[in-house]
Design an enzyme around this catalytic site. Structure first.
Site, short mmCIF file in Angstrom:
data_model
loop_
_atom_site.label_atom_id
_atom_site.label_comp_id
_atom_site.label_asym_id
_atom_site.label_seq_id
_atom_site.Cartn_x
_atom_site.Cartn_y
_atom_site.Cartn_z
N ASP A 156 -24.26 -82.82 -25.05
CA ASP A 156 -24.07 -81.55 -25.77
C ASP A 156 -25.04 -81.50 -26.96
OD1 ASP A 156 -22.76 -79.15 -26.43
OD2 ASP A 156 -21.32 -80.18 -27.73
N HIS A 157 -25.77 -80.41 -27.08
CA HIS A 157 -26.72 -80.21 -28.20
C HIS A 157 -27.71 -81.37 -28.36
CE1 HIS A 157 -24.88 -76.53 -29.71
NE2 HIS A 157 -23.71 -77.09 -29.48
N HIS B 19 -19.52 -72.18 -33.92
CA HIS B 19 -18.84 -73.47 -33.89
C HIS B 19 -17.79 -73.59 -35.01
CE1 HIS B 19 -22.65 -74.65 -31.73
NE2 HIS B 19 -21.72 -75.05 -30.90
O1 G3H Z 1 -21.07 -78.23 -31.02
C1 G3H Z 1 -20.68 -79.22 -31.68
C2 G3H Z 1 -19.56 -80.01 -31.19
O2 G3H Z 1 -18.35 -79.51 -31.69
C3 G3H Z 1 -19.75 -81.46 -31.48
O3 G3H Z 1 -19.51 -81.76 -32.81
O4 G3H Z 1 -21.41 -83.24 -33.51
O5 G3H Z 1 -19.23 -83.31 -34.74
O6 G3H Z 1 -19.41 -84.24 -32.42
P1 G3H Z 1 -19.93 -83.23 -33.41
P1 13P Z 2 -15.92 -75.00 -30.79
O1 13P Z 2 -16.23 -75.45 -32.18
O2 13P Z 2 -15.55 -73.54 -30.76
O3 13P Z 2 -14.89 -75.83 -30.11
O4 13P Z 2 -17.27 -75.12 -29.91
C1 13P Z 2 -17.65 -76.35 -29.35
C2 13P Z 2 -19.02 -76.34 -28.79
O5 13P Z 2 -19.67 -75.33 -28.64
C3 13P Z 2 -19.59 -77.64 -28.42
O6 13P Z 2 -20.92 -77.53 -28.00
ZN ZN Z 3 -22.01 -76.01 -29.05
#
Ligand code: G3H
Ligand code: 13P
Ligand code: ZN
Length: 315
Positions: A82-83, A180
């Site tokens: 993710d990201h 987010h």
């Molecule tokens: O899009 C972001 C996700 O909620 C992941 O968050 O980088 O704190 O794990 P994190």
């Molecule tokens: P939320 O913060 O709405 O749960 O989104 C999560 C997200 O997009 C992770 O990539």
């Molecule tokens: Zn995201």
């Protein structure tokens, strides 16, 4: 049984008018809660890992837990980065056995985003891995936002077609008003569905049949969890997410992947706070972490069954 990519699950989701849930995982209880829900609903699921989750838990532990989930459930599960911030992180995750990666170049200027995404796509495809990219910037939407400001951050439909053409990505995360975290709207919740429809139509007209769209920042911020947190010493004020009916609508459209992390964080925190509040003498982590796992399962089952509609997608 092995991990799968998102290719077939997205095509089935597009045709069936539902979306696949993509849930962020950071530890065993989250993995087990999400997967138990998917198993009970006979649903395919995406387990996704952010850069900070990789740092917190180590990719080897996360991969091993997800492999165990596949073996134990027999479900179609994709393991997704993710990201992903850069080529190197995407490459490393592919090396660890992830089946899908996101390269997030949304903060770069357009041409740089195209070039960097394309580099990741070429490497990933050569290794049988699919790629999600992002165009437009996710931001909180204020009630009094003016159209120009909205257009500046929302995904431009013509640019989306050009981006998909030039990069060869497998799915695209777009900005239509989600954001987010737990504080998504100050006033009324609003998403730009007309923009989603235009993007979908333009992609279809350009020859990208059933092109999967991804919605980030899609937690609903369950008010029961917020209230439970606050009732047991938390201080979460004014939190607001995406209403379930909007997620239902998006799932019936071209959105095939719906990202949720905040909802899991809130559920976990609420359950642990309640457990501590009600059992001040207890100190066995299996008690409070078990409660957290159960609440996560309940929440994810509700999403699958009543919101994104992926129940029975394993058929
Ligand atoms: O899009 C972001 C996700 O909620 C992941 O968050 O980088 O704190 O794990 P994190
Ligand atoms: P939320 O913060 O709405 O749960 O989104 C999560 C997200 O997009 C992770 O990539
Ligand atoms: Zn995201």
């Amino acid at each position: 049984m092995a991990l799968v990519t998102t290719k077939d699950m997205f095509e089935k989701a597009y045709q069936g008018g539902y979306a696949i849930g993509a849930f962020n995982i950071n530890n065993m209880e989250i993995v087990q809660g999400v997967v138990a829900a998917a198993k009970a609903q006979r649903s395919a699921v995406i387990l996704q890992v952010s850069k900070s989750a990789l740092k917190y838990a180590h990719p080897k532990y996360l991969k091993a837990m997800v492999d165990a989930a596949v073996e134990e459930t027999g479900l179609d599960i994709a393991l997704h980065l993710d990201h992903g911030p850069d080529f190197e992180t995407c490459r490393d995750c592919i090396g660890y056995g992830f089946t899908s990666v996101m390269f997030d170049g949304s903060h770069y200027d357009y041409e740089e985003n195209v070039a960097k995404t394309k580099e990741v796509v070429e490497y990933a495809h050569a290794h049988g891995v699919v790629v999600e990219a992002e165009l437009g910037k996710l931001a909180g939407v204020e009630d009094d936002v003016n159209v120009d400001a909205a257009n500046a951050t929302y995904t431009d439909p013509d640019q989306a077609v050009d981006f998909v053409k030039r990069t060869g990505v497998d799915s695209l995360a777009i900005a239509i008003g989600t954001s987010h975290g737990a504080y998504k709207f100050k006033g009324e919740a609003k998403l730009d569905f007309a923009r989603l429809e235009t993007i979908t139509k333009k992609l279809e007209d350009a020859g990208f049949h059933h092109f999967p769209i991804v919605l980030h920042g899609a937690s609903s911020v369950d008010q029961r969890c917020v209230e439970m947190c606050n009732a047991y010493g938390g201080k979460i004020d004014g939190a607001k997410g995406i209403p379930a009916e909007m997620l239902r609508k998006a799932s019936a459209m071209a959105v095939c992947k719906i990202n949720m992390d905040t909802d899991l964080r809130l559920a976990m925190t609420a359950a642990i706070r309640k457990s501590f509040g009600e059992n001040p003498a207890a100190f066995d982590p299996r008690g409070y972490l078990g409660d957290a796992r159960t609440l996560i399962q309940e929440l994810v089952e509700d999403k699958i069954k009543n919101v994104i509609g992926s129940t029975d997608s394993m058929k």
